[in-house]
Design a protein around this motif. Structure first.
Motif, mmCIF file in Angstrom:
data_model
loop_
_atom_site.group_PDB
_atom_site.id
_atom_site.type_symbol
_atom_site.label_atom_id
_atom_site.label_comp_id
_atom_site.label_asym_id
_atom_site.label_seq_id
_atom_site.Cartn_x
_atom_site.Cartn_y
_atom_site.Cartn_z
ATOM 1 N N ASN A 373 0.207 -1.534 0.110
ATOM 2 C CA ASN A 373 -0.357 -0.012 0.177
ATOM 3 C C ASN A 373 0.776 1.320 -0.338
ATOM 4 O O ASN A 373 0.371 2.536 -0.307
ATOM 5 C CB ASN A 373 -1.252 0.085 1.116
ATOM 6 N N THR A 374 2.159 1.282 0.533
ATOM 7 C CA THR A 374 3.133 2.616 0.761
ATOM 8 C C THR A 374 4.122 2.310 -0.018
ATOM 9 O O THR A 374 5.365 3.108 -0.158
ATOM 10 C CB THR A 374 2.719 3.059 1.655
ATOM 11 N N GLY A 375 4.510 1.004 -1.211
ATOM 12 C CA GLY A 375 5.223 1.215 -2.031
ATOM 13 C C GLY A 375 5.531 1.619 -2.554
ATOM 14 O O GLY A 375 4.823 2.442 -3.626
ATOM 15 N N THR A 376 7.241 1.508 -3.764
ATOM 16 C CA THR A 376 7.225 2.399 -4.612
ATOM 17 C C THR A 376 7.958 1.670 -5.671
ATOM 18 O O THR A 376 8.783 1.600 -6.686
ATOM 19 C CB THR A 376 8.038 3.637 -4.280
ATOM 20 N N THR A 377 7.330 0.081 -6.147
ATOM 21 C CA THR A 377 8.244 -1.016 -6.259
ATOM 22 C C THR A 377 7.442 -0.991 -7.455
ATOM 23 O O THR A 377 5.339 -1.784 -7.120
ATOM 24 C CB THR A 377 8.696 -2.049 -5.900
ATOM 25 N N ILE A 399 2.920 12.808 -29.568
ATOM 26 C CA ILE A 399 1.789 12.632 -27.811
ATOM 27 C C ILE A 399 2.675 12.583 -26.925
ATOM 28 O O ILE A 399 3.573 12.200 -26.317
ATOM 29 C CB ILE A 399 0.705 11.292 -27.934
ATOM 30 N N ARG A 400 1.944 13.314 -25.927
ATOM 31 C CA ARG A 400 2.637 13.344 -24.499
ATOM 32 C C ARG A 400 1.815 12.927 -23.476
ATOM 33 O O ARG A 400 0.511 12.447 -23.606
ATOM 34 C CB ARG A 400 2.839 15.224 -23.861
ATOM 35 N N LEU A 401 2.312 12.612 -22.087
ATOM 36 C CA LEU A 401 1.725 11.895 -21.079
ATOM 37 C C LEU A 401 1.932 12.341 -19.871
ATOM 38 O O LEU A 401 3.225 12.932 -19.536
ATOM 39 C CB LEU A 401 2.232 10.215 -21.127
ATOM 40 N N THR A 402 0.790 12.708 -19.103
ATOM 41 C CA THR A 402 1.241 13.138 -18.142
ATOM 42 C C THR A 402 0.412 11.705 -16.926
ATOM 43 O O THR A 402 -0.379 11.195 -16.525
ATOM 44 C CB THR A 402 -0.438 14.128 -17.395
ATOM 45 N N VAL A 403 1.310 11.419 -15.423
ATOM 46 C CA VAL A 403 1.264 10.862 -14.368
ATOM 47 C C VAL A 403 1.173 11.578 -13.378
ATOM 48 O O VAL A 403 1.415 12.617 -12.707
ATOM 49 C CB VAL A 403 2.611 9.981 -14.504
ATOM 50 N N ASN A 404 0.114 10.913 -13.169
ATOM 51 C CA ASN A 404 -1.191 11.966 -11.451
ATOM 52 C C ASN A 404 -1.077 10.446 -10.652
ATOM 53 O O ASN A 404 -2.354 9.328 -11.259
ATOM 54 C CB ASN A 404 -2.072 12.090 -11.757
ATOM 55 N N ALA A 405 -0.688 10.422 -9.761
ATOM 56 C CA ALA A 405 -0.659 9.124 -8.429
ATOM 57 C C ALA A 405 -1.446 10.526 -7.847
ATOM 58 O O ALA A 405 -1.548 10.931 -6.946
ATOM 59 C CB ALA A 405 0.364 8.874 -8.278
ATOM 60 N N HIS A 406 -2.510 8.788 -6.736
ATOM 61 C CA HIS A 406 -3.197 9.668 -5.796
ATOM 62 C C HIS A 406 -3.332 8.217 -4.661
ATOM 63 O O HIS A 406 -2.861 7.409 -4.827
ATOM 64 C CB HIS A 406 -4.523 9.234 -6.087
ATOM 65 N N THR A 407 -3.551 8.550 -3.167
ATOM 66 C CA THR A 407 -3.542 7.695 -2.946
ATOM 67 C C THR A 407 -5.066 7.774 -1.460
ATOM 68 O O THR A 407 -5.448 8.824 -1.524
ATOM 69 C CB THR A 407 -2.703 7.434 -1.339
ATOM 70 N N VAL A 408 -5.016 7.053 -1.117
ATOM 71 C CA VAL A 408 -6.412 7.009 0.588
ATOM 72 C C VAL A 408 -6.506 8.178 1.389
ATOM 73 O O VAL A 408 -4.963 8.658 1.842
ATOM 74 C CB VAL A 408 -7.190 5.431 0.770
ATOM 75 N N SER A 409 -7.164 8.593 2.361
ATOM 76 C CA SER A 409 -6.799 9.263 2.885
ATOM 77 C C SER A 409 -6.646 8.704 4.291
ATOM 78 O O SER A 409 -6.981 8.306 4.690
ATOM 79 C CB SER A 409 -8.569 10.266 3.307
ATOM 80 N N GLY A 410 -6.526 9.794 4.958
ATOM 81 C CA GLY A 410 -6.070 9.273 6.930
ATOM 82 C C GLY A 410 -3.982 8.861 6.869
ATOM 83 O O GLY A 410 -3.507 9.147 5.187
ATOM 84 N N THR A 420 2.845 9.742 -2.641
ATOM 85 C CA THR A 420 2.353 9.218 -4.854
ATOM 86 C C THR A 420 3.092 10.410 -5.332
ATOM 87 O O THR A 420 3.300 10.448 -6.715
ATOM 88 C CB THR A 420 0.925 10.192 -4.382
ATOM 89 N N GLN A 421 4.128 11.226 -5.359
ATOM 90 C CA GLN A 421 5.176 12.188 -5.964
ATOM 91 C C GLN A 421 6.103 10.428 -6.436
ATOM 92 O O GLN A 421 6.089 10.810 -7.351
ATOM 93 C CB GLN A 421 5.489 13.284 -5.853
ATOM 94 N N ALA A 422 6.332 10.350 -5.112
ATOM 95 C CA ALA A 422 7.693 8.719 -5.765
ATOM 96 C C ALA A 422 7.046 7.884 -6.583
ATOM 97 O O ALA A 422 7.143 7.142 -7.825
ATOM 98 C CB ALA A 422 8.256 8.708 -4.329
ATOM 99 N N ARG A 423 5.792 7.842 -5.950
ATOM 100 C CA ARG A 423 4.880 6.566 -6.813
ATOM 101 C C ARG A 423 5.371 7.231 -8.879
ATOM 102 O O ARG A 423 5.331 6.486 -9.565
ATOM 103 C CB ARG A 423 3.922 6.166 -7.091
ATOM 104 N N ALA A 424 4.624 8.310 -8.704
ATOM 105 C CA ALA A 424 4.961 8.720 -10.269
ATOM 106 C C ALA A 424 5.822 9.525 -10.771
ATOM 107 O O ALA A 424 5.982 8.582 -11.736
ATOM 108 C CB ALA A 424 3.696 10.447 -10.372
ATOM 109 N N ASP A 425 7.049 9.566 -10.063
ATOM 110 C CA ASP A 425 8.184 9.333 -10.418
ATOM 111 C C ASP A 425 8.315 8.367 -11.172
ATOM 112 O O ASP A 425 9.660 8.118 -11.796
ATOM 113 C CB ASP A 425 9.146 10.118 -9.995
#
Length: 470
Positions: A373-377, A399-410, A420-425
């Protein structure tokens, strides 16, 4: 004697060639004596009354100074009552004399009367004479430098004072010899002439009109008699040669015209085209446009010589041409986010992404997950899903690509943002590793700020992939 006369004739010829020179005849009476020493008793000395006459030249150097050479026949000598055998008791010697006086002339009043004061040297040549010695008269004087002889040449100085009345002058004269004209047989005393007298003279010519500054304009017609000028400017200087005297010329060092008081025709706008030839006298321009600025036919602020599109209004940064529209989609390059790809105004000049491509990428995005749930692999399934995205981007190189990462609240939201920034990267790094240029991919981590489901639904933990041309 011949040499002395020849010298005066030559000097007269040269000097008389000067238009200002005047020639006078003169004559007068004088008393001459001889300066000597004892043994003669001074009371026994008598002067000789004689005459002098000749020609005089008056050569003016200025209004007040003149050089006056003359050639005169002069009686000189003396007598004494002391009869002896070693010196004559009477000497009468006649000379041809050449005085050279420098004369100062001071005007008196407003007429032609002037006060004269002068002095100078003289030389003279003995031409005849008579002596009485021991009561014996001798009129064949022996010339030489020995005892009992008379020297052929004499010299001394003159002085004069008097008045000039137009063409007539009257002076009192004095001269003193500086040389012994005779050598006694009995003693070594001095024998030197001294003369006092008066002279009257008359100028045979008036001389040419005075021209003090030698500019060819006589003084009475010369408005600037002490400064050389031209006849055109009435004898006044004209430094710039424009025919207007400096005293009347407001621009004496620049040739001009009378219309502008001696100044050049003005050039109000300073463009090098004078106002009389300038069709735009208040606006700087060029001679080839008759003093007007370079035209700007399309009124875009870029003159026609620099405007590559002189008939179409444009901008200076485009050399006078309109803003380009490289992809010819009707949206200029400065407003077109995709200037090399034809697009639509609604999409800021970029093409619309086909719905089919969008669905394919969205489907791939749903399969992107991480090992926890919190990993970046990325999971193996995620990598396969991203390989499909790589294929799509290779097929569509613009064409270009936008990568947006999100997570649950809490939890800590700052940590959520970092995760989420690390996952997008990580997603971007995978795609770059597969050969997609970094510049075609942008990433953003949003933490839990953009949920798509309520509460802590796992649907909110996701990666969104969006295709676009901008």
């Amino acid at each position: 004697m011949k040499r002395l006369a020849l010298t005066l004739v030559l000097l007269s010829t040269i000097i008389y060639s000067e238009a200002q020179t005047r020639v006078a005849i003169l004559g007068g009476v004088h008393s001459s004596r001889v300066n000597t020493e004892d043994p003669f008793p001074k009371d026994n000395f008598d002067g000789r009354t004689g005459l002098h006459a000749g020609l005089l030249l008056d050569v003016p150097f200025s209004e007040r100074f003149s050089l006056q050479p003359s050639l005169q026949f002069v009686h000189k000598g003396w007598t004494t009552d002391a009869v002896n055998t070693f010196a004559p008791e009477e000497q009468k010697v006649n000379y041809l004399e050449l005085p050279l006086n420098f004369v100062f002339k001071a005007p008196l009043g407003t007429g032609n009367t002037k006060f004269l004061l002068g002095a100078g040297p003289y030389v003279s040549a003995m031409i005849s004479g008579k002596e009485v010695m021991g009561g014996v008269e001798n009129d064949d004087l022996d010339k030489g430098d020995g005892p009992g002889q008379y020297k052929g040449f004499d010299y001394g100085f003159n002085a004069l004072a008097g008045f000039e009345f137009g063409r007539v002058f009257i002076t009192a004269n004095y001269s003193q010899g500086l040389n012994d004209f005779y050598r006694s047989t009995g003693y070594m005393g001095d024998y030197r002439h001294r003369v006092f007298g008066g002279t009257i003279g008359f100028f045979l010519n008036r001389g040419a009109p005075r021209d003090r500054d030698k500019d060819g304009v006589i003084d009475k017609e010369d408005e600037c008699p002490d400064e050389p000028g031209t006849a055109l400017t009435k004898g006044c200087p004209d430094r710039d040669g424009d025919g207007i005297a400096d005293k009347d010329d407001q621009c004496p060092d620049q040739a001009g015209t009378a219309k502008y008081n001696g100044c050049p025709i003005p050039d109000s706008d300073g463009d090098g085209v004078n106002d009389e030839m300038d069709k735009c006298p208040d606006v700087p321009g060029l001679a080839k446009y008759e003093g007007c600025p370079i035209p700007d036919s399309d009124g875009d602020g870029v003159n026609d010589e620099e405007d590559k599109c002189p008939s179409v209004a444009g901008l200076a940064r485009y050399d006078g041409c309109p803003i380009p529209d490289t992809d010819n989609d009707g949206i200029n390059d400065e407003e077109d986010r995709c200037p090399s790809l034809a697009g639509t105004a609604a999409n800021n000049g970029c093409p619309e992404v086909s719905p089919k491509l969008g669905e394919r990428v969205t489907g791939s995005a749903r399969r992107v997950t991480f090992t926890n749930n919190t990993g970046t692999t990325l999971t193996a399934a995620s990598q396969r899903a991203l390989d499909e995205v790589v294929g799509i981007m290779n097929e569509n190189p613009d064409i270009r690509l936008t990568v947006n990462a999100h997570t649950v609240s809490g939890g800590d939201e700052d940590m959520n943002m970092e995760n989420t920034q690390a996952r997008a990267d990580v997603v971007k790094a995978y795609l770059v590793e597969k050969g997609i240029a970094e510049t075609r991919i942008t990433t953003q981590g949003f933490g839990s700020s953009q949920p798509i489901a309520t509460g802590t639904s796992t649907r909110n933990r996701r990666v969104d992939l969006t295709l676009g041309y901008q």
